[in-house]
Design a protein around this motif. Structure first.
Motif, mmCIF file in Angstrom:
data_model
loop_
_atom_site.group_PDB
_atom_site.id
_atom_site.type_symbol
_atom_site.label_atom_id
_atom_site.label_comp_id
_atom_site.label_asym_id
_atom_site.label_seq_id
_atom_site.Cartn_x
_atom_site.Cartn_y
_atom_site.Cartn_z
ATOM 1 N N GLU A 155 5.708 -9.189 -2.589
ATOM 2 C CA GLU A 155 5.045 -8.745 -1.370
ATOM 3 C C GLU A 155 5.334 -9.644 -0.167
ATOM 4 O O GLU A 155 5.703 -9.142 0.906
ATOM 5 N N MET A 159 7.295 -8.586 3.232
ATOM 6 C CA MET A 159 6.642 -8.747 4.530
ATOM 7 C C MET A 159 7.522 -9.541 5.482
ATOM 8 O O MET A 159 7.662 -9.204 6.680
ATOM 9 N N ARG A 173 7.525 0.070 14.385
ATOM 10 C CA ARG A 173 6.944 -0.070 13.024
ATOM 11 C C ARG A 173 8.097 -0.159 12.026
ATOM 12 O O ARG A 173 9.070 0.614 12.083
ATOM 13 N N LEU A 175 8.673 -0.475 7.781
ATOM 14 C CA LEU A 175 8.056 -0.383 6.460
ATOM 15 C C LEU A 175 9.067 -0.801 5.394
ATOM 16 O O LEU A 175 10.263 -0.533 5.521
ATOM 17 N N TYR A 177 9.689 0.216 1.681
ATOM 18 C CA TYR A 177 9.318 1.424 0.958
ATOM 19 C C TYR A 177 10.026 1.400 -0.385
ATOM 20 O O TYR A 177 11.254 1.334 -0.443
ATOM 21 N N VAL A 187 4.617 2.274 0.035
ATOM 22 C CA VAL A 187 4.839 1.284 1.087
ATOM 23 C C VAL A 187 4.270 -0.053 0.627
ATOM 24 O O VAL A 187 3.058 -0.207 0.445
ATOM 25 N N ALA A 189 5.132 -3.185 2.225
ATOM 26 C CA ALA A 189 4.960 -4.131 3.332
ATOM 27 C C ALA A 189 5.144 -3.372 4.646
ATOM 28 O O ALA A 189 5.821 -2.348 4.706
ATOM 29 N N GLU A 190 4.540 -3.939 5.694
ATOM 30 C CA GLU A 190 4.577 -3.250 6.989
ATOM 31 C C GLU A 190 4.474 -4.279 8.114
ATOM 32 O O GLU A 190 3.693 -5.234 8.034
ATOM 33 N N SER A 198 -0.966 2.624 10.627
ATOM 34 C CA SER A 198 -0.565 1.839 9.463
ATOM 35 C C SER A 198 -0.344 2.765 8.263
ATOM 36 O O SER A 198 -1.158 3.644 7.979
ATOM 37 N N LEU A 200 0.617 1.115 5.291
ATOM 38 C CA LEU A 200 0.646 0.140 4.210
ATOM 39 C C LEU A 200 -0.178 0.646 3.018
ATOM 40 O O LEU A 200 -1.332 1.051 3.160
#
Length: 752
Positions: A155, A159, A173, A175, A177, A187, A189-190, A198, A200
């Protein structure tokens, strides 16, 4: 992650079959040429040629490519064409000037066609382009690489990548995915600007990115859509003049995309997007998906840097996954070693496995387990009932699973039987025999899950006449679904550990089979010698025993009146003992002959054979209240004489040991099993204690005193030898003063 819902059906054919690799058009922010090879003449060109060159597309057809690119690029293209496997992937040739416009040029081959793409180098901030990004690419990629060692988990790594890509591209934005095993996406991380919704933690159905689109993502690692409102620019001519087919644009950055996808973007409020493929282990693991609310063009150098970042991310994910699986595999290997040691210490593989129940469960991370072998089913932990496990094994034996089967959703994969397996929702099974239904099975409980979707994935647009329209869903608001019937997914390292256990068990079984074969060979030789000795001794003993009986009879006839009462008693004892010894010698001779004589297999009607034996026993049951209950018995293929002898021993025993019963009841029945007929001789006689059952079928083994029930102790040994020579087996069950049941099996097909 399980597939929660069926993908929405859109139109009569659906997106799944749309030929998106041959759209016959490109996006308008570049120019595409198809060249002859060799010769490098323009044979196809996008219709927007006038905008870039000042010449109509038709006027450029047939012209050498030198009318559009300079000599240096042309020389570079010639050089690339001379390399082995040249241009299998898009290759950046450099920049050229077309009029006052500087353009980046990329070339590749696809389907035997040579394709050139030209994109303008941005000169202002039109369509959201910021030239400042180009000057900071290297420091940003270097910063990303420098931070990788601090990301120990998936994660934070994702990110970090999302933040870096948004910083490099300026998208609103970004993502990360991931595709699950059933191809729906999640999804992880965002990175986004505050005014963007959002996504996420949300999931996207498999139908959002159809199969052929995922294949293009695997082939071409980056794709840009600068403006979701663009008008496609067709190729001229529409089909390749040499092949007559549409030109394959799978690897073209300018390839026009499906109008359905453009509508999907507009429904999401996204007017520009860019996708960077994450390839792990040669398969499409996921995407870096970039969204922007306004049209946005990303210059080729920045896209190349993003593609490089995507490759770094792919390698990092693959390394982390491999390390995690390797560590888990090493932990399971230690468990496997303990299980193998347990098996080595015991004669029975089943006992070796079940002697360490915690390790057996730990090997697959299971809640319950079972070992099914040789008619036994040993359950461990929270496993289903024995009957449900046996039914599952029967079903597995009919499937072509290659020695191993796994499911985390038995409700869907095991038709009609999943309810009986409760509380198990998933199973991992290995076959530990190539001939018999022997299995080790692990079970996992159901885990109730909730999945948050980006919009209801079952929703489709509708035309005015009410039929499904080619329109993607319009809402991406959070839509929650609860999933039942799924177990935790079996990890690759757990499946591998189960495979290793299977191979180890088969290897141990093979080694023991080889040892047994060597022992059997030695035993066979010893048995032949013993049988020959028994035959010789028993044959030679017959004559002196006849002499003893004969002289005793003569003594009684000529001098019997002169003998005292004690002398007459001694003479009777001599006669009775000689008769018993003669019977014993005859039985020994029969026992030795049964190992030497060849079997003569013929169809035998068991009801007729039983009736014949019952008639022969008539003298032994005179004046007795004895009831025969004979069921419907099958026809078997066996040696009739030997089988008659076995039945006579079993029925004679039943008659003998029911002597104290009024009425005596003897039942003969048959049981139809898949591979064999099983026969049962049941009586209500004196029975026996099961703790001595292993002695029943041995030579000279008796469970009752001679004073109570006569016999030589060889009859049941004869039964076992006869049945085993027919490739069957014999067993018994009894209880003191409650009768006994003697059973034997005969295979329906004899071994060749």
């Amino acid at each position: 992650m399980p597939a929660a819902v069926a993908p929405p059906t859109i139109g009569p054919n659906g997106c799944e079959h749309e030929p998106i690799h041959i759209p016959g058009a490109i996006q308008p922010h570049g120019l595409l040429l198809v060249l002859s090879d060799p010769g490098m003449q323009i044979i196809q060109i996008s219709a927007n040629a006038m905008q870039w060159s000042g010449l109509a597309a038709e006027a450029l057809l047939g012209q050498p490519v030198s009318v559009l690119i300079d000599d240096a690029l042309q020389a570079g293209l010639h050089h690339q064409l001379g390399e082995p496997a040249a241009l299998e992937q898009p290759h950046y040739l450099g920049a050229t000037a077309i009029g006052s416009q500087r353009c980046d040029v990329v070339a590749h081959r696809r389907g035997g066609q040579l394709i050139l793409e030209l994109e303008p180098q941005p000169v202002d901030a039109g369509m959201g382009v910021d030239l400042g990004w180009t000057n900071t690419i290297y420091p940003q990629v270097r910063s990303f690489v420098a931070q990788l060692p601090s990301c120990h988990a998936l994660e934070p790594l994702c990110m970090l990548a999302a933040d870096e890509v948004r910083l490099m591209t300026g998208f609103g934005r970004v993502l990360i995915y991931r595709f699950e095993d059933d191809d729906h996406g999640c999804v992880l991380a965002e990175s986004r600007q505050p005014d963007y919704d959002s996504y996420l933690g949300l999931h996207f159905p498999e139908s959002d990115i159809p199969r052929q689109a995922r294949e293009l993502y695997r082939l071409n690692p980056i794709r840009l859509i600068a403006d979701a409102h663009y008008q496609p620019v067709p190729l001229i001519p529409a089909h390749h003049p040499q092949t007559g087919a549409a030109t394959d644009l799978s690897l073209a950055a300018l390839r026009s995309v499906s109008p359905l996808h453009l509508q999907y973007m507009r429904n999401m409020g996204t007017l520009a997007s860019m996708s960077i493929s994450i390839i792990v282990g040669g398969r499409l693991w996921g995407l870096i998906a970039c969204h922007h609310a306004q049209p946005r063009h990303v210059a080729l150098p920045i896209r190349m840097a993003c593609e490089h970042l995507g490759q770094i991310l792919s390698l990092q994910i693959e390394a982390k996954q491999d390390n995690e699986e390797a560590q888990h595999g090493r932990d399971l290997s230690r468990v496997l070693v303990r299980l193998l040691a347990s098996m080595a210490e015991r004669d029975s593989l089943v006992d070796g496995l079940t002697a360490m129940p915690n390790e057996l469960l730990q090997l697959a991370g299971a809640d319950g387990a079972a070992v099914v072998s040789s008619g036994r089913c040993v359950r461990i932990g929270d496993a289903p009932t024995e009957s449900a496990i046996v039914d599952l094994v029967d079903w597995l034996s009919r499937q072509d699973v290659g020695g191993r089967y796994s499911s985390e959703h038995l409700e869907a994969d095991y038709p009609g039987g999943s309810a009986s397996l409760s509380p198990a929702a998933g199973v991992l099974a290995i076959s530990i025999s190539q001939l018999h239904r022997h299995y080790v099975l692990w079970f996992r409980h159901e885990i109730v899950r909730t999945v948050d979707w980006a919009g209801d994935p079952t929703k489709t647009g509708h035309s005015q006449d009410g039929e499904a329209a080619l329109t993607p869903r319009s809402s991406f608001a959070r839509w929650r679904q609860t999933l039942h019937g799924y177990a935790r997914r079996w990890r690759a390292s757990e499946i591998d550990a189960a495979d290793q256990l299977r191979h180890a068990i088969l290897a141990v079984a093979l080694r023991r089979a080889e040892e047994m074969a060597a022992l059997n060979e030695e035993l066979t030789r010893s048995n032949r010698e013993l049988e020959a000795f028994s035959y010789s001794v028993s044959h030679d003993l017959r004559a002196p025993l006849r002499h003893i009986v004969g002289y005793a009879d003569l003594l009684r006839e000529f001098d019997g009146e002169r003998l005292s009462e004690r002398g007459q008693r001694f003479l009777s004892n001599i006669t009775e003992a000689s008769h018993f010894a003669g019977t014993l010698v005859d039985d020994l001779l029969t026992f030795s002959q049964m190992g030497r004589a060849a079997l003569r297999r013929v169809p035998v009607a068991m009801n007729d054979l039983v009736s014949s034996v019952v008639r022969d026993l008539g003298d032994e049951i005179i004046d007795r209240d004895l009831q025969w209950q004979i069921g419907v018995l099958p026809v078997v293929v066996a040696d009739s004489a030997f089988l008659q002898l076995a039945l006579r021993n079993l029925l004679a025993n039943a008659v003998k040991y029911t002597r104290t019963r009024t009425p005596a009841v003897i039942t003969i029945s048959a049981e139809d099993q898949p591979d064999a007929w099983v026969f049962h001789v049941r009586d209500n006689g004196v029975g026996f204690n099961m703790k001595y059952s292993d002695k029943l079928f041995g030579v000279f083994q008796r469970l009752h005193r001679m004073e109570e029930f006569e016999g030589t102790g060889i009859g049941l040994a004869n039964v076992r030898r006869i049945v085993e020579r027919h490739d069957g087996r014999v067993w018994a069950h009894g209880e003191p003063d409650c009768g006994a049941t003697f059973s034997f099996s005969l295979p329906k097909r004899s071994r060749p």
